[in-house]
Design an enzyme around this catalytic site. Structure first.
Site, PDB file in Angstrom:
ATOM      1  N   THR A 146     -55.647  27.663 -86.172  1.00  0.00           N
ATOM      2  CA  THR A 146     -55.441  26.062 -86.055  1.00  0.00           C
ATOM      3  C   THR A 146     -56.275  25.526 -85.094  1.00  0.00           C
ATOM      4  O   THR A 146     -56.791  24.332 -85.488  1.00  0.00           O
ATOM      5  CB  THR A 146     -53.942  25.686 -86.021  1.00  0.00           C
ATOM      6  OG1 THR A 146     -53.046  26.568 -86.771  1.00  0.00           O
ATOM      7  CG2 THR A 146     -53.189  24.380 -85.943  1.00  0.00           C
TER       8      THR A 146
ATOM      9  N   ASN B  13     -54.554  30.649 -98.881  1.00  0.00           N
ATOM     10  CA  ASN B  13     -53.488  31.431 -98.329  1.00  0.00           C
ATOM     11  C   ASN B  13     -52.467  31.577 -99.202  1.00  0.00           C
ATOM     12  O   ASN B  13     -51.500  32.601 -99.223  1.00  0.00           O
ATOM     13  CB  ASN B  13     -52.877  30.756 -96.825  1.00  0.00           C
ATOM     14  CG  ASN B  13     -52.526  29.355 -97.043  1.00  0.00           C
ATOM     15  OD1 ASN B  13     -53.662  28.686 -97.353  1.00  0.00           O
ATOM     16  ND2 ASN B  13     -51.266  28.875 -96.959  1.00  0.00           N
TER      17      ASN B  13
ATOM     18  N   GLN C 144     -58.222  33.503 -93.909  1.00  0.00           N
ATOM     19  CA  GLN C 144     -57.644  34.299 -95.060  1.00  0.00           C
ATOM     20  C   GLN C 144     -58.663  35.374 -95.684  1.00  0.00           C
ATOM     21  O   GLN C 144     -58.433  35.961 -96.288  1.00  0.00           O
ATOM     22  CB  GLN C 144     -56.665  33.585 -96.136  1.00  0.00           C
ATOM     23  CG  GLN C 144     -55.647  32.868 -95.342  1.00  0.00           C
ATOM     24  CD  GLN C 144     -54.547  34.065 -95.311  1.00  0.00           C
ATOM     25  OE1 GLN C 144     -54.583  34.925 -95.474  1.00  0.00           O
ATOM     26  NE2 GLN C 144     -53.340  33.466 -94.542  1.00  0.00           N
TER      27      GLN C 144
ATOM     28  N   SER D  62     -58.739  33.973 -87.307  1.00  0.00           N
ATOM     29  CA  SER D  62     -57.610  33.960 -86.492  1.00  0.00           C
ATOM     30  C   SER D  62     -57.332  35.638 -86.383  1.00  0.00           C
ATOM     31  O   SER D  62     -57.041  36.298 -87.443  1.00  0.00           O
ATOM     32  CB  SER D  62     -56.637  33.395 -87.243  1.00  0.00           C
ATOM     33  OG  SER D  62     -55.159  33.478 -86.748  1.00  0.00           O
TER      34      SER D  62
ATOM     35  N   HIS E 130     -54.540  37.496 -85.839  1.00  0.00           N
ATOM     36  CA  HIS E 130     -53.272  38.109 -86.245  1.00  0.00           C
ATOM     37  C   HIS E 130     -53.334  38.191 -87.911  1.00  0.00           C
ATOM     38  O   HIS E 130     -52.142  38.526 -88.307  1.00  0.00           O
ATOM     39  CB  HIS E 130     -52.082  37.212 -85.844  1.00  0.00           C
ATOM     40  CG  HIS E 130     -51.752  35.905 -86.748  1.00  0.00           C
ATOM     41  ND1 HIS E 130     -50.896  35.693 -87.595  1.00  0.00           N
ATOM     42  CD2 HIS E 130     -52.434  34.756 -86.422  1.00  0.00           C
ATOM     43  CE1 HIS E 130     -50.749  34.510 -87.805  1.00  0.00           C
ATOM     44  NE2 HIS E 130     -51.662  33.921 -87.235  1.00  0.00           N
TER      45      HIS E 130
ATOM     46  N   THR F  19     -57.733  29.047 -69.165  1.00  0.00           N
ATOM     47  CA  THR F  19     -58.014  30.554 -68.743  1.00  0.00           C
ATOM     48  C   THR F  19     -57.675  31.400 -70.139  1.00  0.00           C
ATOM     49  O   THR F  19     -56.810  31.186 -70.959  1.00  0.00           O
ATOM     50  CB  THR F  19     -56.851  30.891 -67.755  1.00  0.00           C
ATOM     51  OG1 THR F  19     -57.302  30.224 -66.461  1.00  0.00           O
ATOM     52  CG2 THR F  19     -57.228  32.467 -67.330  1.00  0.00           C
TER      53      THR F  19
ATOM     54  N   CYS G  94     -39.213  23.948 -97.855  1.00  0.00           N
ATOM     55  CA  CYS G  94     -37.805  23.363 -97.801  1.00  0.00           C
ATOM     56  C   CYS G  94     -37.586  21.970 -97.082  1.00  0.00           C
ATOM     57  O   CYS G  94     -37.819  21.928 -95.816  1.00  0.00           O
ATOM     58  CB  CYS G  94     -36.851  24.267 -97.522  1.00  0.00           C
ATOM     59  SG  CYS G  94     -35.059  23.709 -98.038  1.00  0.00           S
TER      60      CYS G  94
HETATM   61  N1  PLP Z   1     -56.019  28.613 -92.391  1.00  0.00           N
HETATM   62  C1  PLP Z   1     -55.560  29.344 -93.340  1.00  0.00           C
HETATM   63  C2  PLP Z   1     -55.874  29.414 -94.578  1.00  0.00           C
HETATM   64  C3  PLP Z   1     -54.064  29.961 -92.898  1.00  0.00           C
HETATM   65  O1  PLP Z   1     -53.629  30.829 -93.791  1.00  0.00           O
HETATM   66  C4  PLP Z   1     -53.741  30.157 -91.650  1.00  0.00           C
HETATM   67  C5  PLP Z   1     -52.457  30.499 -91.341  1.00  0.00           C
HETATM   68  O2  PLP Z   1     -51.529  30.944 -91.957  1.00  0.00           O
HETATM   69  C6  PLP Z   1     -54.283  28.913 -90.656  1.00  0.00           C
HETATM   70  C7  PLP Z   1     -55.482  28.373 -91.161  1.00  0.00           C
HETATM   71  C8  PLP Z   1     -53.841  28.846 -89.268  1.00  0.00           C
HETATM   72  O3  PLP Z   1     -53.958  30.201 -88.502  1.00  0.00           O
HETATM   73  P1  PLP Z   1     -53.035  30.207 -87.408  1.00  0.00           P
HETATM   74  O4  PLP Z   1     -51.764  30.779 -87.613  1.00  0.00           O
HETATM   75  O5  PLP Z   1     -54.130  31.444 -86.564  1.00  0.00           O
HETATM   76  O6  PLP Z   1     -53.005  28.930 -86.478  1.00  0.00           O
END
Ligand code: PLP
Length: 382
Positions: free
Chosen positions: A73, A150, A178, A198, A200, A236, A324
């Site tokens: 993000t 996503n 993704q 990202s 994770h 940092t 929701c």
């Molecule tokens: N963009 C896409 C296509 C995503 O699927 C996601 C998270 O699900 C993000 C951006 C945001 O990433 P983060 O969770 O690292 O902020």
């Protein structure tokens, strides 16, 4: 968690053991601030630079083109806001199916007077490139589009989009959150200007991301303060997270086609197993241009939330794109943009797999889903 079948890998992935092991020393012993001039600090700085090389290696960038951030993000906010600001242009092009990281920012930018064009998609979820061509103009400051969706896993034709933007001399930001680790990304041949990642989502940990900024691109910082990341992103560093991201990137870049094919086969097995067993089920999105890990299936006249709760009770984690709000399920903006019928859109469930998914898990879900949905239909009738 034991006994859990985790099919929600587009939400987040399990960190690899190698990632966690590599991070631990930086949470315990190697706690120095990488900006400190003493040797202790400089050792940590050196490790961050190694991680930068690993992340750069995953997309074939130069390490100097990688900026560490706190998440996908943030990378997206940095790329979009920073580029518009530095170029002083007031027109942005994006699509109707972007992640909320882009959508919410777009809403904010609109309120600030930025003009935004949202390009539509076809029924399969692919970008209408002719519409993009028409929307591009002199005042366009940036085109920002996702690589893989996503919710559906559907991929845009990034090569074509990048060629078009290059031809029109317009910077392009790709939200590759993704796609990373699922498809080969080579920014040396793909003419994108910026690209968000990202950790994770590819078996690193939460709280760390990266932004690729092509050499000689001017992008105004959005987080200001100290001079970290060569003045591009203050604050940092999340040292352990960055080290983990480096290891996750290194492992992702070594993944074989065979391994990816295995996940694709499991996804197809899950998908066809469900479609064969359940009448009135449909795949959302074109099947030819998808990442191997994702399927989004609509179950006619059912509510996704109810399905997810029953799945959860049975130990299965899946997801939906519906949000929701005030007690009523809003259909996903992605499915809406694709023109998926309401009867299917409300009952659409996303199953997303990873390298940890097994054939036994897939078979178990295929077996338990039909009676579970039958039960749901019965309760709906009473
Ligand atoms: N963009 C896409 C296509 C995503 O699927 C996601 C998270 O699900 C993000 C951006 C945001 O990433 P983060 O969770 O690292 O902020």
């Amino acid at each position: 968690m034991d006994g859990l079948i985790y099919l929600d890998n587009n939400a987040t992935t399990r960190p690899l053991d190698e990632v966690v092991e590599a991070m631990l020393p930086f949470l315990r012993d190697e706690y120095a601030n990488p900006s400190s001039v003493h040797r202790f600090g400089q050792q940590v700085r050196h490790k961050i630079e190694l991680a930068r090389e690993q992340v750069a290696g995953l997309i074939n960038a130069s390490p100097r083109e990688i900026v560490f951030t706190s998440c996908g993000t943030e990378s997206i906010n940095h790329a979009i806001r920073g580029t518009l600001k530095s170029r002083g242009k007031r027109h942005l092009i994006t699509s109707a199916v972007e992640h909320s990281a882009v959508r919410t920012l777009v809403k904010q930018l609109r309120a600030e007077g930025i003009e935004v064009d949202e390009i539509g998609v076809d029924h399969g979820g692919r970008l209408n490139t002719a519409e993009l061509e028409t929307a591009l103009r002199e005042e366009t400051g940036l085109v920002s589009l996702m690589w893989a969706n996503n919710e559906t896993g559907v991929m845009f034709d990034v090569a074509r989009i990048a060629a078009l933007c290059k031809e029109r001399n317009t910077p392009l930001h790709i939200d590759a959150v993704q796609a990373v680790g699922k498809v080969d990304i080579d920014v040396a041949t793909l003419p994108v200007t910026l690209l968000s990642l990202s950790a994770h989502k590819f078996h690193g940990t939460k709280g760390v991301g990266a932004l690729f900024i092509r050499r000689r691109t001017r992008v105004a910082p959005i987080i200001v303060g100290g001079g970290q990341e060569r003045g591009t992103r203050a604050g940092t560093e999340n040292v352990a997270g960055i080290i983990g991201m480096g290891v996750a990137a290194e492992i992702a870049s070594r993944r074989s086609d065979e391994d990816r094919r295995r996940i694709g086969e499991l996804r197809d097995r899950l998908e066809s197993g469900i479609l064969d067993a359940i009448p009135d089920a449909r795949v959302n999105g074109c099947r030819e241009h998808r990442v191997d890990t994702t399927t989004n299936i609509g179950f006619k006249r059912l509510q996704a939330e109810a399905i997810l709760i029953l799945l959860s009770e049975a130990g299965v984690c899946a997801s939906s794109g519906a949000a929701c709000s005030s007690g009523s399920l809003e259909p996903s903006h992605v499915l809406e943009a694709m023109g998926v019928e309401q009867a299917f859109a409300h009952g659409s469930v996303r199953f997303s797999l990873s390298r940890f998914t097994t054939r036994e898990e897939v078979d178990h879900v295929v077996e338990l889903l039909p009676p579970l949905l039958a039960r749901l239909r019965t309760t709906m009738r009473v």
